[in-house]
Write a protein that holds these residues in place. Structure first.
Motif, PDB file in Angstrom:
ATOM      1  N   ASN A 151       0.950  -1.488   0.161  1.00 16.44           N
ATOM      2  CA  ASN A 151      -0.113  -0.260   0.197  1.00 16.44           C
ATOM      3  C   ASN A 151       0.720   0.984  -0.036  1.00 16.44           C
ATOM      4  O   ASN A 151       0.379   2.585  -0.873  1.00 16.44           O
ATOM      5  CB  ASN A 151      -0.890   0.361   1.412  1.00 16.44           C
ATOM      6  CG  ASN A 151      -1.982   1.539   1.246  1.00 16.44           C
ATOM      7  OD1 ASN A 151      -1.169   1.935   1.796  1.00 16.44           O
ATOM      8  ND2 ASN A 151      -2.735   1.059   0.945  1.00 16.44           N
ATOM      9  N   PHE A 152       1.932   0.942   0.614  1.00 17.79           N
ATOM     10  CA  PHE A 152       2.682   2.000   0.867  1.00 17.79           C
ATOM     11  C   PHE A 152       3.363   2.977  -0.278  1.00 17.79           C
ATOM     12  O   PHE A 152       3.075   3.688  -0.685  1.00 17.79           O
ATOM     13  CB  PHE A 152       3.338   1.758   1.993  1.00 17.79           C
ATOM     14  CG  PHE A 152       5.201   2.972   2.240  1.00 17.79           C
ATOM     15  CD1 PHE A 152       4.293   3.612   3.327  1.00 17.79           C
ATOM     16  CD2 PHE A 152       6.159   3.014   1.671  1.00 17.79           C
ATOM     17  CE1 PHE A 152       5.942   5.481   3.125  1.00 17.79           C
ATOM     18  CE2 PHE A 152       6.569   3.996   2.165  1.00 17.79           C
ATOM     19  CZ  PHE A 152       6.770   4.999   2.922  1.00 17.79           C
ATOM     20  N   LEU A 153       3.971   1.739  -1.040  1.00 17.39           N
ATOM     21  CA  LEU A 153       4.428   1.972  -1.862  1.00 17.39           C
ATOM     22  C   LEU A 153       3.967   2.139  -3.174  1.00 17.39           C
ATOM     23  O   LEU A 153       4.607   3.049  -4.339  1.00 17.39           O
ATOM     24  CB  LEU A 153       5.240   0.697  -2.720  1.00 17.39           C
ATOM     25  CG  LEU A 153       6.629   0.057  -2.112  1.00 17.39           C
ATOM     26  CD1 LEU A 153       7.053  -1.367  -1.945  1.00 17.39           C
ATOM     27  CD2 LEU A 153       7.536   0.962  -1.626  1.00 17.39           C
ATOM     28  N   ARG A 169      11.250   2.860  -1.682  1.00 18.97           N
ATOM     29  CA  ARG A 169      11.566   1.642  -1.169  1.00 18.97           C
ATOM     30  C   ARG A 169      12.066   1.869  -0.026  1.00 18.97           C
ATOM     31  O   ARG A 169      11.896   0.872   0.421  1.00 18.97           O
ATOM     32  CB  ARG A 169      12.306   0.690  -2.539  1.00 18.97           C
ATOM     33  CG  ARG A 169      12.305  -1.205  -1.361  1.00 18.97           C
ATOM     34  CD  ARG A 169      12.326  -1.583  -2.625  1.00 18.97           C
ATOM     35  NE  ARG A 169      11.589  -2.014  -4.148  1.00 18.97           N
ATOM     36  CZ  ARG A 169      11.626  -2.810  -4.889  1.00 18.97           C
ATOM     37  NH1 ARG A 169      12.966  -2.812  -5.528  1.00 18.97           N
ATOM     38  NH2 ARG A 169      10.863  -2.955  -5.187  1.00 18.97           N
ATOM     39  N   ASP A 170      13.450   2.691  -0.334  1.00 15.33           N
ATOM     40  CA  ASP A 170      14.660   3.368   0.876  1.00 15.33           C
ATOM     41  C   ASP A 170      13.741   2.964   2.014  1.00 15.33           C
ATOM     42  O   ASP A 170      13.815   3.051   3.353  1.00 15.33           O
ATOM     43  CB  ASP A 170      15.427   3.780   0.323  1.00 15.33           C
ATOM     44  CG  ASP A 170      15.985   3.698  -0.409  1.00 15.33           C
ATOM     45  OD1 ASP A 170      16.521   2.404  -0.052  1.00 15.33           O
ATOM     46  OD2 ASP A 170      16.372   4.787  -0.529  1.00 15.33           O
ATOM     47  N   ASN A 171      12.481   4.334   2.098  1.00 16.37           N
ATOM     48  CA  ASN A 171      11.468   3.827   3.189  1.00 16.37           C
ATOM     49  C   ASN A 171      11.174   3.040   3.715  1.00 16.37           C
ATOM     50  O   ASN A 171      10.613   3.080   5.259  1.00 16.37           O
ATOM     51  CB  ASN A 171      10.904   5.924   3.251  1.00 16.37           C
ATOM     52  CG  ASN A 171      11.318   6.928   3.219  1.00 16.37           C
ATOM     53  OD1 ASN A 171      12.516   7.124   3.276  1.00 16.37           O
ATOM     54  ND2 ASN A 171      11.454   8.079   2.247  1.00 16.37           N
ATOM     55  N   ALA A 172      10.535   2.980   2.703  1.00 13.95           N
ATOM     56  CA  ALA A 172       9.643   1.198   3.255  1.00 13.95           C
ATOM     57  C   ALA A 172      10.850   0.298   4.527  1.00 13.95           C
ATOM     58  O   ALA A 172      10.248  -0.457   5.263  1.00 13.95           O
ATOM     59  CB  ALA A 172       9.140   0.468   2.485  1.00 13.95           C
ATOM     60  N   GLN A 173      11.702   0.604   3.788  1.00 12.81           N
ATOM     61  CA  GLN A 173      12.854  -0.495   4.147  1.00 12.81           C
ATOM     62  C   GLN A 173      13.059   0.043   5.914  1.00 12.81           C
ATOM     63  O   GLN A 173      13.475  -0.367   6.774  1.00 12.81           O
ATOM     64  CB  GLN A 173      14.231  -0.640   3.544  1.00 12.81           C
ATOM     65  CG  GLN A 173      15.662  -1.119   4.272  1.00 12.81           C
ATOM     66  CD  GLN A 173      16.932  -0.962   3.302  1.00 12.81           C
ATOM     67  OE1 GLN A 173      16.401  -0.957   2.088  1.00 12.81           O
ATOM     68  NE2 GLN A 173      17.894  -1.600   4.204  1.00 12.81           N
ATOM     69  N   HIS A 215      14.335  -3.764   8.130  1.00 12.18           N
ATOM     70  CA  HIS A 215      14.787  -4.451   7.235  1.00 12.18           C
ATOM     71  C   HIS A 215      15.903  -4.404   7.650  1.00 12.18           C
ATOM     72  O   HIS A 215      16.667  -2.653   6.806  1.00 12.18           O
ATOM     73  CB  HIS A 215      14.641  -4.848   5.765  1.00 12.18           C
ATOM     74  CG  HIS A 215      12.904  -5.377   5.638  1.00 12.18           C
ATOM     75  ND1 HIS A 215      12.007  -5.240   4.727  1.00 12.18           N
ATOM     76  CD2 HIS A 215      11.932  -6.681   6.398  1.00 12.18           C
ATOM     77  CE1 HIS A 215      10.748  -5.715   5.313  1.00 12.18           C
ATOM     78  NE2 HIS A 215      11.182  -6.782   5.956  1.00 12.18           N
ATOM     79  N   GLU A 216      17.262  -4.925   7.273  1.00 14.39           N
ATOM     80  CA  GLU A 216      18.783  -5.127   6.688  1.00 14.39           C
ATOM     81  C   GLU A 216      18.697  -5.184   5.528  1.00 14.39           C
ATOM     82  O   GLU A 216      20.155  -3.883   5.167  1.00 14.39           O
ATOM     83  CB  GLU A 216      19.542  -6.114   7.808  1.00 14.39           C
ATOM     84  CG  GLU A 216      19.006  -5.837   9.379  1.00 14.39           C
ATOM     85  CD  GLU A 216      20.063  -5.291   9.960  1.00 14.39           C
ATOM     86  OE1 GLU A 216      21.067  -4.230   9.289  1.00 14.39           O
ATOM     87  OE2 GLU A 216      19.023  -4.896  10.953  1.00 14.39           O
ATOM     88  N   ASP A 217      18.013  -5.671   4.605  1.00 14.79           N
ATOM     89  CA  ASP A 217      18.588  -5.502   3.438  1.00 14.79           C
ATOM     90  C   ASP A 217      16.905  -5.038   2.373  1.00 14.79           C
ATOM     91  O   ASP A 217      16.006  -5.494   2.512  1.00 14.79           O
ATOM     92  CB  ASP A 217      18.921  -6.730   2.798  1.00 14.79           C
ATOM     93  CG  ASP A 217      19.682  -7.244   1.680  1.00 14.79           C
ATOM     94  OD1 ASP A 217      19.695  -6.326   0.695  1.00 14.79           O
ATOM     95  OD2 ASP A 217      20.838  -8.105   1.766  1.00 14.79           O
ATOM     96  N   SER A 218      17.962  -4.071   1.292  1.00 14.51           N
ATOM     97  CA  SER A 218      16.252  -3.282   0.900  1.00 14.51           C
ATOM     98  C   SER A 218      16.226  -4.399  -0.579  1.00 14.51           C
ATOM     99  O   SER A 218      14.512  -4.678  -0.776  1.00 14.51           O
ATOM    100  CB  SER A 218      16.739  -2.600  -0.446  1.00 14.51           C
ATOM    101  OG  SER A 218      18.255  -3.011  -1.124  1.00 14.51           O
ATOM    102  N   ARG A 219      16.585  -5.917  -0.445  1.00 14.21           N
ATOM    103  CA  ARG A 219      16.231  -7.075  -1.187  1.00 14.21           C
ATOM    104  C   ARG A 219      14.611  -7.859  -0.507  1.00 14.21           C
ATOM    105  O   ARG A 219      14.132  -8.141  -0.467  1.00 14.21           O
ATOM    106  CB  ARG A 219      17.535  -7.983  -1.375  1.00 14.21           C
ATOM    107  CG  ARG A 219      17.934  -7.846  -2.467  1.00 14.21           C
ATOM    108  CD  ARG A 219      19.497  -8.427  -2.480  1.00 14.21           C
ATOM    109  NE  ARG A 219      19.646  -8.820  -1.437  1.00 14.21           N
ATOM    110  CZ  ARG A 219      21.533  -9.453  -1.713  1.00 14.21           C
ATOM    111  NH1 ARG A 219      21.667 -10.115  -2.524  1.00 14.21           N
ATOM    112  NH2 ARG A 219      22.152  -9.693  -0.457  1.00 14.21           N
TER     113      ARG A 219
END
Length: 327
Positions: free
Chosen positions: A284-286, A292-296, A301-305
């Motif tokens: 929803n956020f995206l 994606r950086d802010n979602a991370q 999350h440690e990793d953006s993947r």
């Protein structure tokens, strides 16, 4: 941690703080007291996360039972035997790799403790597996609204369930992090309330509370009279069907059962689970322009993947796109 460690040769049980946790395989008991004690220490000393401990315990026990059925001794387990076990493992690639990691870690602990000279699992390879998109069921925005609106909030249990679901959705938090919250972990900072989430590795992650989640949490806190109950669980169990809260914190399985009941009653995706709201919130956020950086950062999350696995914007195929297929 309690010092009470119980070692039995028959139906061997490893326990800490009086609660049975890990079955001690006979193949380990037969290897001697030093091996058995080091084996117990692997779970009780080296692994602090309870969920990881139990997952590794199940994986290691399954492997050692397999070895025992084939007449192997603990000290005689070889890389070839481990490779044969992995080759015949009936699980999915992620499950097999998790089990192999557990086995490799356990033998590594034995090596550092002087029980074994070499780690027989060190060179064993698991199946290759690459995930580009997660499999967690995601609710659409309409389904999320239907779910939250369908909850009867005329009593404290309904308020609790709505507040719990909203907190997971709007904060992208793991269910364990939310259920681990104490009353004081919902706290004022400036003009708004914040959430202090208990993440993996004993870390705390603080984020501002979305106004809708804040509204639901305030109503729940008022009805449950929790504002002054510092040091006690925020989300609590009930006494049977009395709709009276206990002082015991809600557990993951209890939250899962609640979500299943709520999803069924609302007529939304009944595959919804504890993790659904983390994935639904991030999607929803995206979709609404969040990066994606802010979602991370919000999801810790440690990793953006990892965050990318929760991006399910591509799941929905419009009817217009389907109608592009023409004969």
């Amino acid at each position: 941690m309690s010092d009470s460690i119980v070692l039995k040769s028959n139906s061997s049980v490893l326990s800490s703080s009086g609660h049975p946790e890990i079955l001690l395989p006979a193949i380990v008991v037969e290897a001697g007291e030093s091996t058995a004690r080091r084996f117990m220490e692997f779970f009780l000393v080296s692994i602090r996360n309870k969920n990881t401990r139990m997952a590794y315990a199940q994986a290691v026990k399954q492997f050692l039972d397999w070895c025992e059925d084939r007449g192997l001794e603990f000290s005689g387990i070889s890389a070839l035997a481990i490779a044969a076990y992995i080759e015949r493992h009936p699980g999915s690639a992620p499950t097999i790799n998790q089990h192999l990691t557990a086995i490799r870690s356990m033998f590594g602990w034995m090596v550092t403790g002087g029980i074994l000279k070499d780690n027989p699992a060190a060179e064993v390879k698991g199946p290759k597996y690459r995930v580009k998109k997660g499999k967690t069921p995601v609710l659409t925005d309409e389904e999320m609204r239907e779910l939250l609106d369908s909850i009867d909030v005329s009593h404290v249990v309904g308020m609790r369930d709505r507040a719990l679901i909203a907190t997971m959705f709007f904060s992208f938090a793991r269910v364990s992090a939310v259920l681990g919250m104490k009353v004081e972990d919902y706290f004022p900072k400036g003009k708004r309330y914040w959430l202090r989430l208990h993440e993996k590795g004993g870390k705390y992650h603080e984020i501002p509370t979305h106004h809708k989640a804040e509204e639901y949490l305030d109503q729940y806190m008022d009805e449950a009279k929790l504002w002054n109950e510092k040091g006690t669980p925020l989300f609590r169990t009930t006494v049977g069907r009395t709709r009276k809260l206990t002082e015991r914190g809600l557990q993951r399985q209890e939250a899962w059962a609640m979500i299943k009941r709520r999803a069924l009653a609302a007529g939304v995706n009944t595959d919804a689970c504890n993790h659904t709201f983390r994935a639904s919130g991030i999607t929803n956020f995206l979709r609404n322009g969040g990066s994606r950086d802010n979602a991370q950062k919000i999801a810790a999350h440690e990793d953006s993947r990892t965050t990318a696995l929760y991006d399910r914007r591509e799941d929905t195929i419009s009817l217009d796109e389907i109608e592009r297929i023409r004969l």
